[in-house]
Design an enzyme around this catalytic site. Structure first.
Site, PDB file in Angstrom:
ATOM      1  N   GLU A 172       0.714  -1.304  -0.112  1.00 35.53           N
ATOM      2  CA  GLU A 172      -0.034   0.069   0.258  1.00 35.53           C
ATOM      3  C   GLU A 172       0.849   1.077   0.139  1.00 35.53           C
ATOM      4  OE1 GLU A 172      -1.503   1.750   3.876  1.00 35.53           O
ATOM      5  OE2 GLU A 172      -3.328   0.452   3.096  1.00 35.53           O
TER       6      GLU A 172
ATOM      7  N   ASP B 130      -6.023  -3.389  -2.767  1.00 35.11           N
ATOM      8  CA  ASP B 130      -5.931  -2.028  -2.698  1.00 35.11           C
ATOM      9  C   ASP B 130      -4.790  -1.150  -3.310  1.00 35.11           C
ATOM     10  OD1 ASP B 130      -4.745  -2.381  -0.300  1.00 35.11           O
ATOM     11  OD2 ASP B 130      -5.125  -0.605   0.736  1.00 35.11           O
TER      12      ASP B 130
END
Length: 393
Positions: free
Chosen positions: A76, A137
Site C-alpha cells: 500500500e 487496494d
C-alpha cells in the site's frame, strides 16, 4: 493476511513518544535498521511530498513505515508513493519506487506476480518478503498510476506493465458474488468466509480509480467492478458509517463482521472511504449516491468537533477523537458535503494540533486530503488524474 487495521493503528501511535528533540535526532537517522541510504532526488516541487520522501522513503525506493516492527514496508505504501511522485512530476522518484516494488515485492516482474503486501525483517534477521499474499487496494492503485504515468509522461512501457498487472488483478482478486456481481476481494487468499459468504473492505474501492481502470485497460470486468464497488460502499454503510471490514452473505446481504477484531467498527481503514468519496468529481457515476449514504458522518463531525477514532456502524456511537490525520482525510469529504462549518472546524483543529511528522499513515492521509485541498491534483468525472501544479523535474 492479518487485518491491516491494527497495523495502521500502530503506524499512527508508534512514534507518539517522540519529543521535538528526539524528532530532530530521528530525522538524522535512517528510517529503518537497514544500512543508511541516500535520499531520493527532488522532482516536482510539491513541498509536502519532498518532506514525506525525506522522512519515509529510502534512497533505493522503499517506503518505510513507523509500525514499531523495525520499519516494515507495505505494498500500500509503495502504491501511494508512486501516486504522489506522479502528482509531483517526480519521474526519478517514481522510477526508483517502481523498481524497488517490482524487484522486492514481485520477484522481479510486476506483471508475473502480484506484489507481496508485507516486506521487512524476518525472524532470522534477514530482510525480504514476510507474507506473499497481496493486498488489492495497493494493486489497483499501482495499475491506475502506471496507466496515468504512461499518459502524462508519454511512456508506453508503463501502460504495458499496468495492463499486465490489471489482468492479474482480475484473474486473482475478484469473485462473482450474487446480487453484487463481479467484486474486488481484498486479496487472493483468505477472504472467502465459507459457502456463500465473503469478507470485503470498502476502503479498497475508490470509485474514481475503478472507473478509470475501465478506460485504461478496457475490459468489461472493470466496469462490473466499478458498479459492485458502489454497491458495497453504500450497502455496507446503512446508517451512514462505513466499516473497516464487512461480510456479505448471498442470502442475508451485508452483515456486521462480529467475529473480526474490529467488531463492526469503522476506523483506520474506513476513514479512506470518506476521503475517496470527497475527491470524486461532480458528474462521477455513483458520486451522489455515495455522498448521500455517508452524510451522517459529516453531521457527526460537525456536532462533535472531530472525527471519531472508531465508530459503531449501526449506532453511530463514536469511541473518542480520531488523530489529526483523520481530520486531514475528511477535508475533501466535508467540502463535497457542503458543510462549511465542519470544514472550518477541522482546519482549525489541524492548525492547533498539526500531524506529527513521524506519523507515516497520518502523513499519507494528509498528502491525499490536504494535497487535494491545496489544488495539487484533481480527478475528472471519468477518474482521469489531472495534476494541477506540475513543474519540470
Amino acid at each position: 493476511m492479518p487485518s491491516p487495521l491494527h497495523r495502521r493503528k500502530a503506524l499512527l501511535i508508534g512514534a507518539s513518544a517522540l519529543t521535538p528533540a528526539l524528532w530532530s535526532a530521528a530525522r538524522a537517522q535512517p528510517a529503518a535498521s537497514a544500512a543508511p541510504v541516500p535520499s531520493l532526488p527532488k522532482g516536482g516541487h510539491w513541498p509536502e511530498w519532498d518532506v514525506f520522501k525525506a522522512q519515509f522513503v529510502s534512497g533505493e525506493g522503499r517506503v518505510i513505515s513507523d509500525d514499531g516492527e523495525g520499519g516494515r514496508t507495505y505494498s500500500e505504501g509503495q502504491s501511494y508513493g508512486l501516486f504522489f511522485a506522479l502528482v509531483a512530476n517526480d519521474r526519478k522518484g517514481f522510477d526508483t519506487l517502481l523498481r524497488w516494488t517490482e524487484n522486492n515485492l514481485c520477484g522481479g516482474d510486476l506483471g508475473a506476480r502480484l506484489p507481496a503486501w508485507l516486506w521487512g525483517k524476518r525472524p532470522d534477521g534477514s530482510w525480504g518478503v514476510i507474507d506473499n499474499n497481496a493486498a488489492s487496494d495497493a494493486d489497483i492503485w499501482i495499475a491506475y498510476v502506471l496507466g496515468e504515468a504512461a499518459r502524462l509522461w508519454k511512456e508506453p512501457r508503463y501502460h504495458a506493465l499496468g495492463a499486465r498487472l490489471a489482468q492479474r488483478i482480475l484473474a486473482e482478486e475478484t469473485a462473482d458474488i450474487p446480487q453484487l456481481g463481479l467484486s474486488l476481494l481484498p486479496g487472493p487468499r483468505g477472504f472467502v468466509e465459507g459457502e456463500g459468504r465473503w469478507k470485503l473492505n470498502p476502503s479498497y474501492m475508490p470509485l474514481q480509480v475503478m472507473q478509470r481502470l475501465a478506460t485504461l485497460y478496457p475490459q468489461p470486468a472493470w466496469k462490473q467492478l466499478a458498479r459492485s464497488s458502489e454497491k458495497i460502499i453504500v450497502g455496507s454503510s446503512p446508517k451512514g458509517y462505513t466499516p473497516d471490514w464487512t461480510l456479505y452473505d448471498a442470502q442475508q446481504g451485508f452483515l456486521v463482521d462480529e467475529k473480526g477484531k474490529e467488531k463492526g467498527q469503522g476506523g483506520y481503514n474506513a476513514i479512506r472511504v470518506y476521503l475517496w468519496a470527497g475527491m470524486l468529481a461532480p458528474g462521477t457515476t455513483g458520486r451522489k449516491a455515495v455522498l448521500a449514504a455517508l452524510a451522517p458522518m459529516a453531521r457527526q463531525v460537525r456536532e462533535q468537533g472531530h472525527p471519531p477514532e472508531y465508530v459503531d456502524v449501526l449506532t453511530g456511537q463514536g469511541s473518542g477523537p480520531g488523530p489529526a490525520g483523520f481530520s486531514a482525510a475528511l477535508l475533501p469529504f466535508l467540502q463535497a458535503q457542503g458543510d462549511d462549518s465542519a470544514l472550518k472546524a477541522q482546519r482549525s483543529r489541524l492548525a492547533a494540533a498539526p500531524i506529527r511528522p513521524t506519523a507515516y499513515y497520518e502523513q499519507t492521509l494528509s498528502l491525499f486530503g490536504q494535497g487535494w485541498m491545496d489544488g495539487w491534483y484533481r480527478f475528472s468525472a471519468s477518474g482521469q488524474l489531472t495534476p494541477q501544479k506540475r513543474k519540470a523535474s
